[in-house]
Scaffold this active site. Sequence first.
Site, mmCIF file in Angstrom:
data_model
loop_
_atom_site.group_PDB
_atom_site.id
_atom_site.type_symbol
_atom_site.label_atom_id
_atom_site.label_comp_id
_atom_site.label_asym_id
_atom_site.label_seq_id
_atom_site.Cartn_x
_atom_site.Cartn_y
_atom_site.Cartn_z
ATOM 1 N N TYR A 294 0.797 -1.193 -0.118
ATOM 2 C CA TYR A 294 0.018 -0.078 0.089
ATOM 3 C C TYR A 294 0.876 1.315 -0.177
ATOM 4 C CZ TYR A 294 -4.310 -2.618 0.808
ATOM 5 O OH TYR A 294 -5.335 -3.436 0.635
ATOM 6 N N ALA A 318 2.478 -2.523 10.414
ATOM 7 C CA ALA A 318 2.153 -2.970 8.905
ATOM 8 C C ALA A 318 3.137 -2.970 8.026
ATOM 9 C CB ALA A 318 0.814 -2.676 8.594
ATOM 10 N N GLY A 322 5.665 -5.858 5.496
ATOM 11 C CA GLY A 322 5.578 -5.443 3.980
ATOM 12 C C GLY A 322 4.121 -5.328 3.326
ATOM 13 N N LYS A 323 3.215 -4.836 4.457
ATOM 14 C CA LYS A 323 1.912 -4.635 3.843
ATOM 15 C C LYS A 323 1.732 -3.086 3.138
ATOM 16 C CE LYS A 323 -0.048 -7.725 7.398
ATOM 17 N NZ LYS A 323 -0.765 -7.951 8.560
ATOM 18 N N LEU A 324 2.942 -2.103 3.853
ATOM 19 C CA LEU A 324 2.742 -0.974 3.259
ATOM 20 C C LEU A 324 4.108 -0.861 2.817
ATOM 21 C CD1 LEU A 324 0.393 -0.512 5.491
ATOM 22 C CD2 LEU A 324 1.259 1.760 5.939
#
Length: 354
Positions: A294, A318, A322-324
């Site tokens: 993201y 997060a 590695g989600k952002l």
Amino acid sequence: MSDDSHDDHDGDDHGHHDPDREEFHHDPIGHAEVRAGMTVGELADSYGDAGIGAADLHEAVDIYAEMLDDDVTNFFGLAGAMVPTGMRKIVAELIRDGHIDALVTTGANLTHDAIEAIGGKHHHGTEDPGEDRTLRDHDEQLRDEEVDRIYNVYLPQEHFALFESHLRSEVFPQVEGDGAADDGVVSIQELTAALGKANSEVNDREAVSEGAGIAAAAYENDVPIYCPAIQDSVLGLQAWMYSQTADFTLDALADMTTITDQAFDADKAGAMVVGGGVPKNYVLQTMLVSPEAYDYAVQLTMDPPQTGGLSGATLDEARSWGKLEKAARNASVYADATITLPLVVAAARERIEE
């Protein structure tokens, strides 16, 4: 004593030297200005002069306004009792205006959304039992009167009977006939689309005074609704009951392909997360199997991060998963989402429509 006894001292020892302040930007706190007639956007701008939650909300508005650009694919997580508490129209209008590309929500919100679409209503109630009564006395009376309580919102139980009838007459037969594979397997997203179609049709046919709502808006605008914990709701219970006597079952994994495809195809991606739980994680975990992450994220929550739970986890945390993206813009606002969601959406809309 000689005069040179003070040679090692100068005026800088009294605080006149400039220390190295890596994170100090000489940006003094201002004072929020409030006046009659100001817009929500002007109020949010004024929050930027202040600190703590006001500064966080101002940052959230900044980020969400950027997310609403046409080149950003927006994933919206909606948890909590947001529909019965009056946030339904805000989300439906975001969908209609192209500001939500994928909605992840709970079966409860879809249940309450459908109840209003077919003519039911939620009502103002109270959490205060009054003098000489306990809260338990109050809730026992509501049980006798067949009224369900969501804090200070009441819902007559007969609306659930109407909802069951709606599902069995308008929704399940449609999805079983049109969307099911030969073995009766249907994806959850196909079920939510059928629910939106039925809500829209019944709302129009019966001339219901309230709008057709979130699922209908999503169906009419080809926006997928994902409901990964659908079993945890009246909608899920009714789907299970129907599956006992019909050639019908839900595939819990099928939707992961389509939401992952949306993430893969996004040039830029943004996450607006209202509340925590499964919708929050489902939105964020999508990026674990995408080559990107993201670029923007905003969360509105009341859960603290100190317990280690997902619902209160910061968006910075997060980032470590590695989600952002490392350079992602993100903000967390810790306050009641029935207060913060309308403020953030209204102020961001004002920015992009100027």
